[in-house]
Design a protein around this motif. Structure first.
Motif, PDB file in Angstrom:
ATOM      1  N   LEU A  16      47.920  22.346  30.755  1.00  0.00           N
ATOM      2  CA  LEU A  16      47.509  22.660  32.130  1.00  0.00           C
ATOM      3  C   LEU A  16      46.285  23.573  32.183  1.00  0.00           C
ATOM      4  O   LEU A  16      45.787  23.878  33.267  1.00  0.00           O
ATOM      5  CB  LEU A  16      48.674  23.300  32.908  1.00  0.00           C
ATOM      6  N   GLY A  17      45.827  24.029  31.009  1.00  0.00           N
ATOM      7  CA  GLY A  17      44.606  24.850  30.954  1.00  0.00           C
ATOM      8  C   GLY A  17      44.693  26.146  31.742  1.00  0.00           C
ATOM      9  O   GLY A  17      43.704  26.592  32.334  1.00  0.00           O
ATOM     10  N   VAL A  18      45.870  26.771  31.763  1.00  0.00           N
ATOM     11  CA  VAL A  18      46.060  27.919  32.644  1.00  0.00           C
ATOM     12  C   VAL A  18      45.297  29.166  32.187  1.00  0.00           C
ATOM     13  O   VAL A  18      45.118  29.414  30.999  1.00  0.00           O
ATOM     14  CB  VAL A  18      47.558  28.284  32.813  1.00  0.00           C
ATOM     15  N   SER A  19      44.850  29.938  33.180  1.00  0.00           N
ATOM     16  CA  SER A  19      44.175  31.220  32.929  1.00  0.00           C
ATOM     17  C   SER A  19      45.168  32.361  32.812  1.00  0.00           C
ATOM     18  O   SER A  19      44.845  33.419  32.275  1.00  0.00           O
ATOM     19  CB  SER A  19      43.225  31.559  34.083  1.00  0.00           C
ATOM     20  N   ARG A  20      46.348  32.176  33.415  1.00  0.00           N
ATOM     21  CA  ARG A  20      47.416  33.181  33.326  1.00  0.00           C
ATOM     22  C   ARG A  20      48.741  32.449  33.306  1.00  0.00           C
ATOM     23  O   ARG A  20      48.839  31.329  33.797  1.00  0.00           O
ATOM     24  CB  ARG A  20      47.447  34.089  34.585  1.00  0.00           C
ATOM     25  N   ILE A  21      49.756  33.136  32.780  1.00  0.00           N
ATOM     26  CA  ILE A  21      51.140  32.656  32.849  1.00  0.00           C
ATOM     27  C   ILE A  21      51.897  33.548  33.832  1.00  0.00           C
ATOM     28  O   ILE A  21      51.827  34.777  33.747  1.00  0.00           O
ATOM     29  CB  ILE A  21      51.814  32.728  31.450  1.00  0.00           C
ATOM     30  N   ASP A  22      52.619  32.927  34.760  1.00  0.00           N
ATOM     31  CA  ASP A  22      53.445  33.679  35.704  1.00  0.00           C
ATOM     32  C   ASP A  22      54.863  33.814  35.127  1.00  0.00           C
ATOM     33  O   ASP A  22      55.477  32.814  34.760  1.00  0.00           O
ATOM     34  CB  ASP A  22      53.425  32.980  37.065  1.00  0.00           C
ATOM     35  N   HIS A  23      55.324  35.022  35.005  1.00  0.00           N
ATOM     36  CA  HIS A  23      56.564  35.428  34.311  1.00  0.00           C
ATOM     37  C   HIS A  23      56.303  35.426  32.792  1.00  0.00           C
ATOM     38  O   HIS A  23      55.789  36.384  32.278  1.00  0.00           O
ATOM     39  CB  HIS A  23      57.775  34.545  34.670  1.00  0.00           C
ATOM     40  N   GLY A  24      56.698  34.368  32.087  1.00  0.00           N
ATOM     41  CA  GLY A  24      56.437  34.305  30.645  1.00  0.00           C
ATOM     42  C   GLY A  24      57.394  35.123  29.797  1.00  0.00           C
ATOM     43  O   GLY A  24      57.225  35.231  28.582  1.00  0.00           O
ATOM     44  N   VAL A  25      58.434  35.680  30.415  1.00  0.00           N
ATOM     45  CA  VAL A  25      59.312  36.585  29.665  1.00  0.00           C
ATOM     46  C   VAL A  25      60.033  35.896  28.505  1.00  0.00           C
ATOM     47  O   VAL A  25      60.271  36.506  27.458  1.00  0.00           O
ATOM     48  CB  VAL A  25      60.334  37.287  30.593  1.00  0.00           C
ATOM     49  N   ARG A  26      60.344  34.609  28.690  1.00  0.00           N
ATOM     50  CA  ARG A  26      61.074  33.924  27.612  1.00  0.00           C
ATOM     51  C   ARG A  26      60.163  33.504  26.457  1.00  0.00           C
ATOM     52  O   ARG A  26      60.648  33.022  25.424  1.00  0.00           O
ATOM     53  CB  ARG A  26      61.859  32.725  28.173  1.00  0.00           C
ATOM     54  N   ALA A  27      58.864  33.737  26.595  1.00  0.00           N
ATOM     55  CA  ALA A  27      57.949  33.545  25.450  1.00  0.00           C
ATOM     56  C   ALA A  27      58.410  34.397  24.272  1.00  0.00           C
ATOM     57  O   ALA A  27      58.187  34.038  23.106  1.00  0.00           O
ATOM     58  CB  ALA A  27      56.524  33.925  25.849  1.00  0.00           C
ATOM     59  N   MET A  28      59.067  35.518  24.587  1.00  0.00           N
ATOM     60  CA  MET A  28      59.502  36.442  23.532  1.00  0.00           C
ATOM     61  C   MET A  28      60.506  35.816  22.574  1.00  0.00           C
ATOM     62  O   MET A  28      60.770  36.361  21.511  1.00  0.00           O
ATOM     63  CB  MET A  28      60.096  37.703  24.163  1.00  0.00           C
ATOM     64  N   GLU A  29      61.061  34.664  22.964  1.00  0.00           N
ATOM     65  CA  GLU A  29      62.047  34.004  22.092  1.00  0.00           C
ATOM     66  C   GLU A  29      61.392  33.207  20.977  1.00  0.00           C
ATOM     67  O   GLU A  29      62.090  32.705  20.086  1.00  0.00           O
ATOM     68  CB  GLU A  29      62.955  33.094  22.943  1.00  0.00           C
ATOM     69  N   ASP A  30      60.069  33.032  21.016  1.00  0.00           N
ATOM     70  CA  ASP A  30      59.386  32.242  19.984  1.00  0.00           C
ATOM     71  C   ASP A  30      58.137  32.976  19.480  1.00  0.00           C
ATOM     72  O   ASP A  30      57.130  33.083  20.193  1.00  0.00           O
ATOM     73  CB  ASP A  30      58.984  30.878  20.565  1.00  0.00           C
ATOM     74  N   PRO A  31      58.203  33.469  18.238  1.00  0.00           N
ATOM     75  CA  PRO A  31      57.080  34.251  17.701  1.00  0.00           C
ATOM     76  C   PRO A  31      55.750  33.487  17.717  1.00  0.00           C
ATOM     77  O   PRO A  31      54.689  34.103  17.840  1.00  0.00           O
ATOM     78  CB  PRO A  31      57.506  34.540  16.249  1.00  0.00           C
ATOM     79  N   LYS A  32      55.805  32.167  17.606  1.00  0.00           N
ATOM     80  CA  LYS A  32      54.554  31.382  17.632  1.00  0.00           C
ATOM     81  C   LYS A  32      53.896  31.466  19.011  1.00  0.00           C
ATOM     82  O   LYS A  32      52.676  31.520  19.131  1.00  0.00           O
ATOM     83  CB  LYS A  32      54.832  29.911  17.298  1.00  0.00           C
ATOM     84  N   VAL A  33      54.721  31.451  20.036  1.00  0.00           N
ATOM     85  CA  VAL A  33      54.193  31.530  21.408  1.00  0.00           C
ATOM     86  C   VAL A  33      53.642  32.932  21.669  1.00  0.00           C
ATOM     87  O   VAL A  33      52.571  33.099  22.256  1.00  0.00           O
ATOM     88  CB  VAL A  33      55.278  31.142  22.434  1.00  0.00           C
ATOM     89  N   VAL A  34      54.377  33.932  21.193  1.00  0.00           N
ATOM     90  CA  VAL A  34      53.910  35.315  21.337  1.00  0.00           C
ATOM     91  C   VAL A  34      52.551  35.470  20.646  1.00  0.00           C
ATOM     92  O   VAL A  34      51.611  36.044  21.214  1.00  0.00           O
ATOM     93  CB  VAL A  34      54.937  36.310  20.736  1.00  0.00           C
ATOM     94  N   ALA A  35      52.447  34.942  19.429  1.00  0.00           N
ATOM     95  CA  ALA A  35      51.199  35.082  18.662  1.00  0.00           C
ATOM     96  C   ALA A  35      50.040  34.419  19.406  1.00  0.00           C
ATOM     97  O   ALA A  35      48.934  34.965  19.485  1.00  0.00           O
ATOM     98  CB  ALA A  35      51.372  34.467  17.272  1.00  0.00           C
TER      99      ALA A  35
END
Ligand code: HPA
Ligand code: ZN
Length: 340
Positions: free
Chosen positions: A217-236
């Motif tokens: 989706l080419g997003v400039s920001r993520i809204d919320h994103g808290v569950r990104a913390m469950e995947d180190p690859k996404v966090v990185a």
């Protein structure tokens, strides 16, 4: 730190931007009842108090059911004006200098309210808020992700005549089962028409939806994103690219994403290098405006005034303001901090 030390006043006076705010989520029960009466809409509640009493949500869907129900009282341009103006007055009182505001056009067009009525009412209030209150703003048009991609594409096309009022498109509503990929073509078209893009992701949905929002989706920001913390690859990935996250801590607690603020990953997100900002989401439904969110974070994680000011700085840096306006607001924060 307690209120007695004056940090409560510090938060209220701190210049800040709000980047995750659904205008329909600012509909306070008092205004809902006034508009229901004006427009002859039957509300299935006896009183403001009876309505507030049902604001206890098991999850996102439980909230959304009431949120879409509440929209029924918004009928003419004046209603959208009053809704938006009321929020801006409150924002101004909370030290908000700049607001990036979501609206849900399909929540209205599917009830027979024309898109131009919605946009004209909201934008008239934004112009007056800028003039009378000095609060600048941007408008972000969200697609309801539980509706079809075709419906979203039609909505995008019908919004093109209003493009000068809309900085970005976003994605909200029921997340699980409605992945970013569903809206790839719509977002590609929006980008080609010159809109920025954002998306709710990793609120109730998995970390994978955060990654897919970046890739598809080419997003400039993520809204919320808290569950990104469950995947180190996404966090990185988020840390490497410096993608801002518009986090809404008390919303997450009210919608049972986390049991309480002590369980909220906000501080951990900062510690792993994510660009987090503080926002209110749907303040009328969650009984918490932006300063309540700053206070809840301060109380949970013992943030100092310097750290709270850093969060306010992040809000301007992550905004869609131009660089000179960002610098102006950052200087105002420096002056405010120096005056303490
Ligand atoms: N999540 C998804 N959709 C929404 C929200 C939210 O927090 N608020 C209003 N629509
Ligand atoms: Zn939201």
């Amino acid at each position: 730190m307690s209120e007695l030390t004056g940090s409560g006043d510090f938060i209220a006076g701190l210049p800040k931007a709000e980047l995750h705010l659904h205008i329909e989520g600012t509909l306070e029960p008092e205004l809902m009842f006034r508009l229901a009466e004006k427009n002859g809409v039957d509300l299935p509640y006896e009183s403001v108090e009876a309505l507030r009493a049902v604001y206890d949500f098991p999850n996102l869907q439980g909230f959304l059911d009431l949120y879409y129900g509440g929209m029924a009282v918004l009928v003419d341009g004046q209603d959208f004006y009053d809704l938006t103006r009321t929020y801006l007055e409150r924002a101004h009182a909370e030290g908000i200098r700049h607001a990036e505001i979501f609206f849900d056009p399909q929540g209205h067009t599917r009830r027979g309210v024309p898109l131009n009525v919605v946009i004209e009412g909201i934008t008239a209030a934004l112009a007056d808020g800028r003039q009378a209150l000095g609060v600048s703003s941007r408008l972000i048009m969200c697609f309801l992700r539980d509706l079809s991609a075709e419906n979203a594409m039609d909505t995008l096309e019908s919004a093109l005549p209003h493009r000068e009022h809309i900085v970005a498109v976003g994605l909200d509503s029921a997340e699980v089962g409605n992945p970013p990929a569903k809206f790839r073509e719509v977002f590609r078209r929006a980008l080609s028409e010159g809109f920025l893009t954002v998306a709710h992701a990793g609120e109730e949905g998995p970390a994978e939806y955060v990654m897919d929002s970046l890739d598809q989706l080419g997003v400039s920001r993520i809204d919320h994103g808290v569950r990104a913390m469950e995947d180190p690859k996404v966090v990185a990935r988020l840390a490497e690219e410096g993608v801002p996250l518009t986090v809404c801590p008390l919303s997450n607690v009210r919608l049972k994403v986390f049991e309480d603020m002590a369980e909220h990953p906000f501080k951990e997100m900062q510690d792993v290098g994510l660009r987090v900002t503080v926002n209110s989401d749907d303040p009328a439904y969650f009984a918490s405006y932006i300063n309540d969110n700053y206070r809840a974070l301060r109380d949970a994680f013992d943030y100092t005034e310097v750290e709270l000011a850093d969060l306010a700085r992040s809000s301007f840096k992550a905004s869609f303001l131009d660089e000179s306006d960002k610098q102006k607001h950052l200087r105002e924060i420096d002056t405010y901090l120096a005056s303490r």
